[in-house]
Design a protein around this motif. Structure first.
Motif, short mmCIF file in Angstrom:
data_model
loop_
_atom_site.label_atom_id
_atom_site.label_comp_id
_atom_site.label_asym_id
_atom_site.label_seq_id
_atom_site.Cartn_x
_atom_site.Cartn_y
_atom_site.Cartn_z
N UNK A 153 -9.63 -4.76 -4.26
CA UNK A 153 -9.30 -5.66 -5.37
C UNK A 153 -7.85 -5.45 -5.80
N UNK A 154 -7.09 -6.54 -5.86
CA UNK A 154 -5.69 -6.55 -6.29
C UNK A 154 -4.82 -5.65 -5.42
N UNK A 155 -5.15 -5.49 -4.14
CA UNK A 155 -4.40 -4.57 -3.28
C UNK A 155 -2.94 -4.94 -3.10
N UNK A 156 -2.50 -6.22 -3.19
CA UNK A 156 -1.05 -6.47 -3.03
C UNK A 156 -0.21 -5.75 -4.07
N UNK A 157 -0.81 -5.36 -5.21
CA UNK A 157 -0.05 -4.68 -6.26
C UNK A 157 0.07 -3.20 -5.98
N UNK A 158 -1.01 -2.57 -5.55
CA UNK A 158 -1.00 -1.12 -5.37
C UNK A 158 -0.94 -0.71 -3.91
N UNK A 159 -0.63 -1.65 -3.01
CA UNK A 159 -0.64 -1.34 -1.59
C UNK A 159 0.39 -0.28 -1.22
N UNK A 160 1.43 -0.10 -2.01
CA UNK A 160 2.50 0.86 -1.70
C UNK A 160 2.18 2.27 -2.20
N UNK A 161 0.92 2.59 -2.38
CA UNK A 161 0.55 3.93 -2.85
C UNK A 161 0.89 4.95 -1.76
N UNK A 162 0.84 6.22 -2.13
CA UNK A 162 1.18 7.28 -1.20
C UNK A 162 0.12 7.42 -0.11
N UNK A 163 0.48 8.13 0.93
CA UNK A 163 -0.46 8.35 2.03
C UNK A 163 -1.67 9.16 1.58
N UNK A 164 -1.44 10.11 0.68
CA UNK A 164 -2.55 10.92 0.20
C UNK A 164 -3.55 10.06 -0.58
N UNK A 165 -3.04 9.14 -1.39
CA UNK A 165 -3.94 8.26 -2.14
C UNK A 165 -4.67 7.31 -1.20
N UNK A 166 -3.99 6.78 -0.20
CA UNK A 166 -4.64 5.90 0.77
C UNK A 166 -5.68 6.65 1.58
N UNK A 167 -5.43 7.93 1.83
CA UNK A 167 -6.40 8.72 2.61
C UNK A 167 -7.73 8.84 1.88
N UNK A 168 -7.71 8.83 0.55
CA UNK A 168 -8.96 8.88 -0.21
C UNK A 168 -9.81 7.65 0.06
N UNK A 169 -9.17 6.49 0.13
CA UNK A 169 -9.90 5.27 0.44
C UNK A 169 -10.43 5.30 1.87
N UNK A 170 -9.63 5.84 2.80
CA UNK A 170 -10.06 5.89 4.19
C UNK A 170 -11.23 6.85 4.37
N UNK A 171 -11.22 7.94 3.65
CA UNK A 171 -12.35 8.89 3.73
C UNK A 171 -13.63 8.22 3.24
N UNK A 172 -13.53 7.47 2.16
CA UNK A 172 -14.70 6.75 1.65
C UNK A 172 -15.19 5.72 2.66
N UNK A 173 -14.25 5.00 3.29
CA UNK A 173 -14.63 4.00 4.28
C UNK A 173 -15.32 4.64 5.47
N UNK A 174 -14.78 5.75 5.96
CA UNK A 174 -15.37 6.40 7.12
C UNK A 174 -16.77 6.94 6.80
N UNK A 175 -16.98 7.36 5.59
CA UNK A 175 -18.31 7.82 5.21
C UNK A 175 -19.33 6.68 5.28
N UNK A 176 -18.93 5.51 4.80
CA UNK A 176 -19.84 4.36 4.85
C UNK A 176 -20.07 3.90 6.28
N UNK A 177 -19.01 3.87 7.08
CA UNK A 177 -19.15 3.41 8.46
C UNK A 177 -20.05 4.34 9.27
#
Length: 235
Positions: A153-177
């Motif tokens: 949601x609203x990713x064009x605004x916060x898409x420039x977050x740090x790699x560490x913050x993005x990694x949190x989202x990726x960890x959650x995605x991998x858990x679901x997958x």
């Protein structure tokens, strides 16, 4: 509009200054502006809901003593309304479900979104279990339609977050997958599956690549927009 027929307006005063004098002057200008608005609001029966108003003083990272003093002053600012009510400056704020702090960093947003996504996962988890008999494409569709929109949601605004913050989202995605593809760790089948294998089984792109592709499409559309002001946003 509430039950008494009064309209509630939200007022955000943003001050982005570098010195203590300028920070205080910014609040004084905000109070003067609100005083002028009160004349208009009283004429039309509009009321500012100060309990839902927030004061955020955006600042630069602290690198020297002068900025340290100005940051301390900015966090202790108080905005006074003509009716005597006051609101104090906050370090973190939320606007249109987007969380940010006074440094315009989105670390609070990533934490809040992960919490919300975990709640959504808890609600749909019974559908993702092996015993449900749902096929893998159906489970992945549940993720794409119900869970991934919570994250993006609203990713064009916060898409420039740090790699560490993005990694949190990726960890959650991998858990679901792993749940959707039945490749999560099982004591009866103690075998490890790599993240690459998980994405291959799911046949979807990693979240950061998905967001980069979606953001590129949005930028392309904005760059060719007939409105000149919209096109300038991509420069």
């Amino acid at each position: 509009m509430n039950e008494n027929g009064q309209r509630n307006f939200f007022v955000e005063i943003y001050s982005c200054k570098s010195t203590i004098r300028d920070v205080k002057a910014g609040v004084a200008q905000g109070e003067a502006h609100i005083s002028r608005l009160y004349v208009y609001y009283q004429k039309w029966g509009i009321r500012i809901n100060t309990s839902k108003s927030e004061l955020v003083s955006f600042r630069r990272p602290v690198t020297n003593n002068s900025r340290c003093r100005s940051a301390a002053v900015a966090r202790n600012l108080v905005l006074t309304f003509p009716d005597g009510s006051r609101i104090r400056a906050k370090k973190n704020a939320k606007y249109l479900e987007i969380h940010f702090n006074d440094l315009l960093c989105f670390n609070p947003h990533s934490k809040a979104v992960i919490t919300k996504a975990n709640i959504a996962l808890y609600r749909v988890h019974p559908l993702l279990k092996k015993k449900t008999g749902l096929s893998k494409p159906t489970k992945l569709l549940i993720y794409k339609q119900l869970l991934r929109p919570v994250i993006t949601y609203s990713f064009p605004i916060w898409f420039t977050i740090s790699k560490n913050a993005m990694e949190k989202f990726k960890v959650f995605e991998k858990k679901i997958l792993r749940i959707c593809t039945n490749l999560q760790f099982d004591r009866k089948r103690p075998k490890h599956y790599s993240n690459r294998r998980v994405y291959e089984e799911a046949e979807i792109k990693p979240l950061d690549q998905f967001l980069a592709q979606a953001a590129s499409k949005i930028i392309t559309k904005v760059a060719s927009h007939p409105n000149q002001l919209m096109r300038r946003m991509t420069n």
